[in-house]
Scaffold this active site. Structure first.
Site, PDB file in Angstrom:
ATOM      1  N   GLU B 200       0.798  -1.227   0.000  1.00 24.83           N
ATOM      2  CA  GLU B 200       0.000   0.000   0.000  1.00 24.83           C
ATOM      3  C   GLU B 200       0.829   1.274   0.000  1.00 24.83           C
ATOM      4  O   GLU B 200       0.540   2.222  -0.732  1.00 24.83           O
ATOM      5  CB  GLU B 200      -0.952   0.033   1.208  1.00 24.83           C
ATOM      6  CG  GLU B 200      -2.195  -0.830   1.067  1.00 24.83           C
ATOM      7  CD  GLU B 200      -1.956  -2.296   1.385  1.00 24.83           C
ATOM      8  OE1 GLU B 200      -0.839  -2.652   1.798  1.00 24.83           O
ATOM      9  OE2 GLU B 200      -2.891  -3.097   1.207  1.00 24.83           O
ATOM     10  N   HIS B 269      -9.455  -5.084  11.645  1.00 23.05           N
ATOM     11  CA  HIS B 269     -10.192  -4.934  10.391  1.00 23.05           C
ATOM     12  C   HIS B 269     -11.521  -4.203  10.574  1.00 23.05           C
ATOM     13  O   HIS B 269     -12.389  -4.272   9.720  1.00 23.05           O
ATOM     14  CB  HIS B 269     -10.475  -6.297   9.752  1.00 23.05           C
ATOM     15  CG  HIS B 269      -9.281  -6.897   9.081  1.00 23.05           C
ATOM     16  ND1 HIS B 269      -8.166  -7.290   9.776  1.00 23.05           N
ATOM     17  CD2 HIS B 269      -9.019  -7.165   7.780  1.00 23.05           C
ATOM     18  CE1 HIS B 269      -7.281  -7.793   8.931  1.00 23.05           C
ATOM     19  NE2 HIS B 269      -7.769  -7.719   7.713  1.00 23.05           N
TER      20      HIS B 269
END
Lengths: 344, 467
Positions: B200, B269
């Site tokens: 990322e 998450h």
């Protein structure tokens, strides 16, 4: 079986007797004189910036490029119009090398309206879309991903430009550098990574920060070729840059150039540089200085006389002193600028 | 003309120092770069280098002098051909007066300003959002999932602009981890739908660099949890770029993906990053609820020349809403939507928070409370005008969000309502948020950690003084 990546390591010897070195690259009288005036402009500009910082005219952080002038000068000599450059916060020299107006750079250092970023960027954040210079980035290593992205755009559009992406030996340990190396090779992007190894990441020597110190080999696991180059000798810089840029431009993907260089001043203005000896600095200055090397060759080869060089020095001083005056007299940005350029 | 050598400032904060030692004598020649003296501050000893060539004409401050103020003339440098007699004390005095740093003038100006009311230049210019466009008469409304709406928005914009491309993990061959990019590879090819490695930080920087050079990347984060790896690039390289470059370099990237809690995926998450990004000037932050808003606003985000953080929600991807069937349906960024007008209480939310808010509103309306339900849609720039006007009408406000309560979207709106509508409030502005805990995995605990309809109903009743 271990497949050896296409990596070249031409380790320069640490010698000042460049005449005795084999395979000295071609460098014409004109090249020598160009390099001399380019490097001198950067040197004098930076000295003036240091002086103006001392006078309180320049604020915040100010990182000078003195000692490293041969790197940008040689790289720029090997590039063509349309190639972009991006670097860290030690960026004044890079801007002068690509032909950005010294007045605009100095006025940005003093935070004035006529500065390159209208006074809103400062020493570490300056840009010129006109000269394809993308900063001036204050976060160590961030410019490596960004520079790889510029190369992505050139390939996407089918342009033959190359992204010249500069970073230091300190940034060479940042994670995103290797993420970028991976994608640059995976997609064969036209980027040349120029690692300006000045031996110290702020105050930490490369030996104390890096498990392996030959940074030209950092692309091996990605299949990116690399070379170690004498970054104090502009002839070797331009020669290696020509090879690297040609490699990238021809679609073969990225290339790493590790420039062995040296900064004479501290990391920033407030760094007394106590982590290295006076003798070390003095020996670089007296034996390896990039400008003195060119100067002595010019005189030895009779490319110009002492008087000719004095004339160049005078011209350079005039440019720098005009930039300083311009940057001192220019008005501060209008207060309304506080609220402009936040969004398009 | 003789050159005055001044006591330098060696750091942004230095005001004075000790002139420890001269390394040159009067009459000695110096070249640029030669060390001429050492000065000490409380932090360090520094060497002062000559900037110009010449000979030391006079040393004015002796070795060991303490408390030498920055910019005091410490020595005079003579250029070639000048003699020491050229040094006039009046010239020296004049130079001291001249080189006064501008910083002190600024401070003086600031001090004089603080005595007065806040200067007009210190107040942000007002933001006036555009209204939603009127839909063409008789436009067909089609049922569509949020997933399909997002997919169509990207496909349409990619057809319109060759510079738009999508990059991210699993966006191409896999057709998207959540199938948002289904079919795009087939239509646009691998040049414009780019699978990235799991990296990322790197690919976000690459997208921003590509945007500097004029492309319009859409970066898909599989979820925004992973965008944390890249948040430096989003904020330091994208959000601030236009400002730092004095308006020269744009960073038109859309950062999009699932944000907020999904279901039973635990603490790493499950979180709502809206307030994180909404804190940053230079970013646009959009968090739609309905499919129509998802489509119209994603198209607007891609067309925008600014970096946009576009926060989707995994649990909404499959939800179906009516979307107008139009060639180029674009909604204005920065406009809140009054989903249901009402006069008794203002209920504000965004993204999946709208689900709880909508159900609670229906319940209260059934009980005779006229709820005004507002979907923020865009969090930055915030449509303060719509919110304030609503509260001026209703006098009461409840804000619902799934994220944590501290430094939250609701906290910010609450502060603004107090600043701008204090006299109109008939009850404290009340927030319903996720609980102030990392998301637990156990089903019962997860349910407790999230806001729910009952909590919203209770808040609405409290501010309308019902039981």
């Amino acid at each position: 079986m271990v497949r050896k990546a296409n990596v070249k390591s031409s380790k320069p010897k640490n010698t000042s007797k460049s005449a005795a070195r084999p395979n000295v690259p071609d460098f014409s009288a004109k090249d020598e004189l160009n390099a001399f005036s380019e490097m001198l402009l950067i040197r004098r500009f930076e000295e003036k910036a240091g002086q103006m910082y001392g006078m309180g005219l320049i604020g915040g952080f100010c990182h000078l490029y003195i000692g490293q002038e041969a790197v940008v000068t040689g790289i720029h000599m090997a590039s063509k119009k349309g190639d972009s450059s991006i670097t860290s916060y030690r960026d004044h020299g890079h801007m002068l090398a690509v032909g950005i107006d010294p007045n605009g750079v100095m006025a940005e250092l003093t935070g004035r309206a006529s500065g390159l970023s209208k006074g809103k960027g400062g020493s570490m954040h300056m840009f010129s879309t006109d000269k394809r210079f993308y900063g001036g980035n204050g976060i160590v290593g961030a410019q490596v991903s960004l520079g790889t992205g510029l190369a992505f755009a050139y390939k996407y559009r089918g342009e033959d430009n190359v992204s010249l992406t500069y970073f230091g030996d300190g940034a060479a340990n940042q994670g995103q550098v290797y993420e970028s190396f991976n994608m640059a090779k995976l997609w064969d992007l036209p980027v040349v990574y120029i690692i300006e190894n000045n031996k110290y990441a702020m105050g930490t020597s490369i030996e104390r920060s890096s498990s392996t110190t030959d940074l030209s080999q950092r692309g091996v696991s990605f299949g990116i070729p690399g070379e170690q180059v004498d970054g104090m000798d502009v002839r070797y810089v331009r020669d290696a840059a020509s090879r690297a840029i040609e490699h990238a431009r021809s679609g073969k993907g990225p290339y790493i150039l590790e420039m062995l260089t040296y900064r004479y001043r501290g990391h920033s203005m407030s760094d007394p540089a106590k982590y290295r000896s006076k003798e070390e600095v003095q020996s670089m200055r007296s034996e390896r200085d990039p400008i003195e090397q060119v100067k002595s060759r010019i005189l030895a080869e009779n490319h110009a006389t002492e008087d000719d060089l004095k004339k160049i020095e005078k011209q350079v001083r005039a440019i720098v002193s005009e930039a300083a005056d311009f940057a001192t007299e220019a008005p501060e940005p209008d207060v309304s600028e506080l609220w402009t350029d936040i969004t398009a | 003309m003789p050159i005055e050598i001044l006591m330098p400032a060696l750091s942004p904060t230095m005001e004075e120092g000790t002139l420890a030692k001269w390394l040159v004598k009067e009459g000695e020649n110096v070249a640029p770069g030669d060390v001429i003296c050492e000065i000490e501050t409380d932090k360090a000893t520094m060497e002062v280098e000559a900037v110009d060539e010449g000979s030391i004409g006079k040393i004015l401050i002796a070795d060991g002098t303490e408390n030498v103020a920055v910019n005091t003339v410490i020595a005079i440098l003579l250029e070639e051909g000048e003699s020491a007699t050229a040094i006039g004390t009046s010239a020296v005095d004049a130079s001291i007066a001249q080189v006064k740093p501008i910083a002190s003038e600024n401070i003086a100006a600031e001090v004089s300003q603080t005595a007065q009311p806040v200067a007009a230049s210190a107040v942000a210019p007002p933001f006036t959002p555009q209204a939603d466009p009127d839909l063409p008469e008789g436009v067909e409304m089609v049922e569509m999932s949020v997933r399909q709406a997002l997919n169509e928005a990207m496909a349409e914009e990619m057809r319109l602009d060759e510079n738009v491309f999508l990059m991210g993990e699993e966006v191409a061959q896999y057709q998207g981890a959540y199938k948002i990019s289904q079919g795009l590879l087939d239509e646009f090819g691998e040049r414009r739908v780019v699978d990235t490695p799991i990296t990322e930080h790197g690919f976000t920087g690459i997208a921003i660099g590509a945007a500097f050079a004029g492309l319009k990347p859409i970066v898909e984060f599989m979820t925004f949890n992973f965008a944390m790896q890249a948040i430096d690039q989003i904020i330091n390289s994208a959000a601030k770029q236009l400002y730092m470059s004095g308006g020269q370099v744009h960073a038109p990237v859309v950062f999009r993906g699932a944000n907020g809690a999904a279901s039973r995926v635990g603490a790493q998450h499950s979180q709502d990053f809206t307030p994180w990004y909404a804190n940053v000037p230079g970013l646009t932050v959009i968090a739609p609820y309905s499919a129509a808003d998802a489509k119209g606003l994603l198209k607007a985000a891609i067309k925008s020349n600014n970096p946009v953080v576009f926060l989707e929600n995994e649990l909404l991807y499959g939800q179906v809403f009516e979307v107008p069937k139009m060639d180029d349906f674009v909604l204005p960024i920065g406009k809140a939507k009054i989903v249901r007008p009402g006069s008794d209480v203002t209920l504000i939310s965004y993204s999946i928070g709208m689900k709880y808010a909508t159900e609670a509103a229906e319940k209260l309306v059934g009980e005779g409370v006229d709820v005004e339900l507002i979907d923020l849609r865009t969090i930055r720039p915030l449509d303060v005008e719509t919110l304030v006007n609503s509260v001026k009408k209703t006098g009461r406000c409840v804000i619902v969000e799934e994220g944590w309560p501290q430094c939250s979207v609701g906290g910010d709106i609450s502060a603004r309502l107090m600043e701008l509508a204090f006299d109109y409030l008939d009850a404290p502005v009340t927030r319903v948020s996720g609980k102030d805990v990392p998301m637990p995995y156990a089903a019962n605990l997860e349910k407790l950690a999230l806001p729910n309809v009952d909590e919203v109903v209770a808040a609405l009743k409290a501010v309308t003084y019902r039981t």
